[in-house]
Design an enzyme around this catalytic site. Structure first.
Site, PDB file in Angstrom:
ATOM      1  CB  THR A 101      -0.958   0.026   1.207  1.00  0.00           C
ATOM      2  OG1 THR A 101      -0.178   0.034   2.400  1.00  0.00           O
ATOM      3  CG2 THR A 101      -1.895  -1.151   1.211  1.00  0.00           C
ATOM      4  CG  HIS A 103      -2.731   6.215  -0.299  1.00  0.00           C
ATOM      5  ND1 HIS A 103      -4.075   5.977  -0.118  1.00  0.00           N
ATOM      6  CD2 HIS A 103      -2.475   5.964  -1.616  1.00  0.00           C
ATOM      7  CE1 HIS A 103      -4.607   5.630  -1.284  1.00  0.00           C
ATOM      8  NE2 HIS A 103      -3.657   5.609  -2.211  1.00  0.00           N
ATOM      9  CG  ASN A 105      -8.668   4.824   4.213  1.00  0.00           C
ATOM     10  OD1 ASN A 105      -8.831   3.856   4.957  1.00  0.00           O
ATOM     11  ND2 ASN A 105      -8.894   6.059   4.592  1.00  0.00           N
ATOM     12  CG  ASP A 129      -5.891  -5.441  15.663  1.00  0.00           C
ATOM     13  OD1 ASP A 129      -5.923  -6.609  15.222  1.00  0.00           O
ATOM     14  OD2 ASP A 129      -5.537  -5.166  16.821  1.00  0.00           O
ATOM     15  CD  GLU A 134      -6.558   0.701   4.822  1.00  0.00           C
ATOM     16  OE1 GLU A 134      -6.551   0.321   3.634  1.00  0.00           O
ATOM     17  OE2 GLU A 134      -5.730   1.503   5.293  1.00  0.00           O
ATOM     18  CG  ASP A 419     -12.084  -2.924  15.086  1.00  0.00           C
ATOM     19  OD1 ASP A 419     -12.373  -3.267  16.236  1.00  0.00           O
ATOM     20  OD2 ASP A 419     -12.637  -3.406  14.074  1.00  0.00           O
ATOM     21  CD  GLU A 421      -8.353   3.961  11.646  1.00  0.00           C
ATOM     22  OE1 GLU A 421      -8.559   5.135  11.308  1.00  0.00           O
ATOM     23  OE2 GLU A 421      -7.243   3.416  11.573  1.00  0.00           O
TER      24      GLU A 421
HETATM   25  N1  LIG Z   1       1.053   2.840   2.947  1.00  0.00           N
HETATM   26  C1  LIG Z   1       0.489   3.354   4.033  1.00  0.00           C
HETATM   27  N2  LIG Z   1       0.905   4.534   4.546  1.00  0.00           N
HETATM   28  C2  LIG Z   1       0.367   5.047   5.681  1.00  0.00           C
HETATM   29  N3  LIG Z   1      -0.612   4.434   6.390  1.00  0.00           N
HETATM   30  C3  LIG Z   1      -1.063   3.252   5.926  1.00  0.00           C
HETATM   31  C4  LIG Z   1      -0.545   2.650   4.742  1.00  0.00           C
HETATM   32  N4  LIG Z   1      -1.187   1.466   4.547  1.00  0.00           N
HETATM   33  C5  LIG Z   1      -2.085   1.344   5.552  1.00  0.00           C
HETATM   34  N5  LIG Z   1      -2.020   2.400   6.387  1.00  0.00           N
HETATM   35  C6  LIG Z   1      -2.779   2.664   7.631  1.00  0.00           C
HETATM   36  O1  LIG Z   1      -1.917   2.403   8.749  1.00  0.00           O
HETATM   37  C7  LIG Z   1      -2.737   2.226   9.907  1.00  0.00           C
HETATM   38  C8  LIG Z   1      -2.069   1.316  10.925  1.00  0.00           C
HETATM   39  O2  LIG Z   1      -1.787   0.100  10.364  1.00  0.00           O
HETATM   40  P1  LIG Z   1      -1.766  -1.300  11.091  1.00  0.00           P
HETATM   41  O3  LIG Z   1      -3.062  -1.628  11.663  1.00  0.00           O
HETATM   42  O4  LIG Z   1      -1.239  -2.240  10.063  1.00  0.00           O
HETATM   43  O5  LIG Z   1      -0.670  -1.127  12.233  1.00  0.00           O
HETATM   44  P2  LIG Z   1      -0.738  -0.681  13.747  1.00  0.00           P
HETATM   45  O6  LIG Z   1      -1.721   0.416  13.946  1.00  0.00           O
HETATM   46  O7  LIG Z   1       0.660  -0.464  14.151  1.00  0.00           O
HETATM   47  O8  LIG Z   1      -1.252  -1.992  14.475  1.00  0.00           O
HETATM   48  P3  LIG Z   1      -2.582  -2.353  15.316  1.00  0.00           P
HETATM   49  O9  LIG Z   1      -3.751  -1.873  14.491  1.00  0.00           O
HETATM   50  O10 LIG Z   1      -2.521  -3.832  15.446  1.00  0.00           O
HETATM   51  O11 LIG Z   1      -2.491  -1.630  16.636  1.00  0.00           O
HETATM   52  C9  LIG Z   1      -4.041   1.664   9.391  1.00  0.00           C
HETATM   53  O12 LIG Z   1      -5.097   2.462   9.864  1.00  0.00           O
HETATM   54  C10 LIG Z   1      -3.941   1.741   7.872  1.00  0.00           C
HETATM   55  O13 LIG Z   1      -5.111   2.321   7.326  1.00  0.00           O
HETATM   56  C1  LIG Z   2      -1.839   0.801  33.708  1.00  0.00           C
HETATM   57  C2  LIG Z   2      -1.991  -0.710  33.467  1.00  0.00           C
HETATM   58  C3  LIG Z   2      -2.499  -0.937  32.100  1.00  0.00           C
HETATM   59  C4  LIG Z   2      -2.842  -2.406  31.850  1.00  0.00           C
HETATM   60  C5  LIG Z   2      -3.836  -2.431  30.726  1.00  0.00           C
HETATM   61  C6  LIG Z   2      -4.026  -3.777  30.136  1.00  0.00           C
HETATM   62  C7  LIG Z   2      -5.297  -3.835  29.325  1.00  0.00           C
HETATM   63  C8  LIG Z   2      -5.022  -4.245  27.931  1.00  0.00           C
HETATM   64  C9  LIG Z   2      -6.275  -4.567  27.178  1.00  0.00           C
HETATM   65  C10 LIG Z   2      -5.956  -4.559  25.726  1.00  0.00           C
HETATM   66  C11 LIG Z   2      -7.182  -4.627  24.894  1.00  0.00           C
HETATM   67  C12 LIG Z   2      -6.861  -4.398  23.454  1.00  0.00           C
HETATM   68  C13 LIG Z   2      -8.076  -4.321  22.632  1.00  0.00           C
HETATM   69  C14 LIG Z   2      -7.722  -4.149  21.200  1.00  0.00           C
HETATM   70  C15 LIG Z   2      -7.925  -3.050  20.534  1.00  0.00           C
HETATM   71  C16 LIG Z   2      -7.563  -2.896  19.110  1.00  0.00           C
HETATM   72  O1  LIG Z   2      -8.725  -2.872  18.329  1.00  0.00           O
HETATM   73  C17 LIG Z   2      -6.818  -1.582  18.870  1.00  0.00           C
HETATM   74  C18 LIG Z   2      -6.223  -1.588  17.484  1.00  0.00           C
HETATM   75  O2  LIG Z   2      -5.191  -2.510  17.390  1.00  0.00           O
HETATM   76  N1  LIG Z   2      -5.745  -1.423  19.828  1.00  0.00           N
HETATM   77  C19 LIG Z   2      -5.796  -0.477  20.752  1.00  0.00           C
HETATM   78  O3  LIG Z   2      -6.676   0.338  20.802  1.00  0.00           O
HETATM   79  C20 LIG Z   2      -4.663  -0.460  21.772  1.00  0.00           C
HETATM   80  C21 LIG Z   2      -5.192  -0.394  23.170  1.00  0.00           C
HETATM   81  C22 LIG Z   2      -4.066  -0.477  24.171  1.00  0.00           C
HETATM   82  C23 LIG Z   2      -4.545  -0.169  25.537  1.00  0.00           C
HETATM   83  C24 LIG Z   2      -3.449  -0.131  26.560  1.00  0.00           C
END
Ligand SMILES: Nc1ncnc2c1ncn2[C@@H]1O[C@H](COP(=O)(O)OP(=O)(O)OP(=O)(O)O)[C@@H](O)[C@H]1O
Ligand SMILES: CCCCCCCCCCCCC/C=C/[C@@H](O)[C@H](CO)NC(=O)CCCCC
Ligand SMILES: [Ca+2]
Length: 460
Positions: A101, A103, A105, A129, A134, A419, A421
């Protein structure tokens, strides 16, 4: 079977069969077994037979569309795919079209409008996630458009997507991979794709004033998780550690938010969020039940530190049991967790229980309901001008807080973390769509006592 690795003697070449071997903690590995046969015709017959048997397995994908987010997690997506996944797909004779990708989206819009989906048996997403989200948005929107379904109507029954999605974990939380496979490991996930596993999953639709906002597969969180996300987005450069930093900071700010949550309980199902059993692979309580009779909506009003809806356990390395350990992947319900205003000490106890086996719901200020739909209305929100109010409210509060730096007032609004966003509205309506999508996974397997007997190996 793969081609011979190397000939022992030109007249008696060995033949190698690659197969899946289970290792510890839900990890799968690819192993080889090499056969030697002095009779060339017999050898050919064996190879032919194994090839025919594998081709006859229609559940296995042959053509995949792969999207790689090069910026997810620790920015290792491309490297993980090239080094660990592509060689396995090649070994299993799977052909791929790969898009890195350019960018945010990019993958969503490509799937929504351009991709020639008929060519493929599945879509693979390399990222976290957010990247998975996406892919889901692209595929679900495309399926609804192709079937003339209006996504803006909250009551509309959505049409399930036919293509399965594979997740190669390369993000920061990767909770959807962890909660459907049991480990965040690219090789394990690639092997689940190759053997053609299928795991249905619920998807929540989120609306505001009869306008579609987003889909959610894992967490919809207002208050604590919304504030963590809003803060962490400004610190993407920190990589996955941004969540620890912002989590700690948000915990210290200890804001609460006032509002009303109304929900439609799922009374006609067998499980509850307080069950000790878990959603596991194989026969279980994870199926779509059809509500037999109308039940009334419940309402809870108050001041909340967090309002979380977990459509699946949301297990991840940070919290191996997850936000709602007994939630099911595909039962058409979401677990609505309401954490009322309490002391910092009690909230810390609640949070820390997510990292152990203790019950995070067994606390007086926490309640949990398994629901099919819910709505949230923030207290200060009475009409459509919520966003204006929100902006004015933010300005007003930041002004007050600048004038009174020691004041401990909470802002009127948080944001929804959908999730990973941020949603633009606080007042939302959510409905669960049972088994709208399918993953190349099988749910977390119980660790068998006699591994080899219970789980025979599976050839690639
Ligand atoms: N080429 C790109 N450049 C910038 N952003 C991108 C690109 N491709 C995808 N994205 C966006 O990057 C964001 C984060 O990506 P991704 O979910 O893979 O990683 P993360 O946020 O580090 O992990 P998690 O969602 O597990 O916490 C997504 O919202 C996605 O829309
Ligand atoms: C001070 C002590 C803290 C201990 C907290 C432990 C609790 C952890 C629970 C984690 C739940 C994660 C749920 C997942 C959410 C994902 O859709 C989202 C995108 O990847 N991640 C976050 O929002 C990331 C969320 C990160 C939260 C810390
Ligand atoms: Ca569910």
């Amino acid at each position: 079977p793969s081609s011979p690795l190397y000939p022992v003697t030109p007249s008696r070449p060995p033949s190698t069969v690659s197969y899946v071997e289970r290792a510890r903690q839900h990890r799968w590995r690819c192993s080889d077994v090499t056969f030697h046969c002095s009779d060339g015709a017999l050898r050919q017959q064996w190879i032919q037979t194994i090839r025919e048997q594998l081709t006859a397995l229609t559940s296995r994908p042959k053509h995949l569309l792969v999207y790689i987010n090069p910026y997810g997690g620790k920015q290792q997506g491309e490297c993980i795919y090239e080094q660990k996944v592509a060689p396995l797909f090649a070994c299993a004779s799977i052909s791929t079209d790969v898009i890195v990708t350019e960018h945010a989206n990019h993958a969503r819009d490509h799937l929504k409008t351009e991709a020639e989906l008929k060519k493929y048996d599945g879509v693979v997403c390399v990222g976290g996630d957010g990247m998975f989200s996406e892919i889901v948005h692209g595929l679900v929107s495309r399926t609804q458009r192709d079937n003339g379904v209006d996504q803006n109507s909250p009551e509309e029954k959505l049409v399930p997507c036919s293509l399965r999605i594979g997740i190669i974990p390369a993000g920061s939380t990767d909770c959807i991979c962890y909660a459907t496979v049991g480990i965040n490991d690219p090789v394990t996930s690639a092997l689940h794709v190759i053997v053609g596993d299928s795991q249905p999953m619920d998807v929540c639709s989120v609306h505001h004033n009869n306008t579609f906002l987003r889909y959610s597969i894992s967490l919809l969180g207002y208050g604590f998780y919304g504030d963590v996300l809003a803060d962490s987005e400004r610190k993407r450069w920190m990589g996955p550690a941004r969540y620890d930093f912002s989590g700690f900071k948000t915990f210290l700010t200890h804001h609460h938010y006032e509002g009303a949550v109304s929900f439609l309980p799922a009374t006609d199902i067998l499980g509850t969020p307080r069950d000790k059993t878990r959603c596991r692979a194989g026969p279980n309580l994870c199926f779509c039940s059809i509500p037999e009779y109308e039940v009334g909506w419940g309402v809870v009003r108050g001041k909340f530190l967090a309002i979380n809806a977990a459509s699946m356990s949301c297990a991840c390395p940070r919290s191996p049991m997850g936000l709602s350990p007994a939630a099911h992947l595909a039962d058409g319900t979401t677990d609505l967790i309401l954490v009322r205003k309490c002391s910092r000490f009690n909230f810390l106890r609640h949070l820390l229980r997510h990292t152990s086996k203790d019950d995070q719901f067994d606390m007086t200020f926490v309640e949990v309901h398994r629901v099919r739909r819910f709505r949230f209305t923030p207290r200060h929100c009475q009409n459509d001008s919520e966003l204006d109010l929100r902006e004015n409210g933010k300005q007003l509060f930041s002004q007050i807080c600048r004038d009174h730096p020691a004041c401990s007032c909470s802002p009127a609004y948080s944001s929804w973390n959908c999730d990973g966003e941020i949603l633009p509205h606080a007042a939302i309506e959510v409905g669960v769509h049972c088994q709208l999508i399918k993953l190349f996974a099988r749910g977390i397997e119980e660790q068998p006592l006699f591994e080899d007997l219970a789980n025979p190996p599976c050839a690639l």
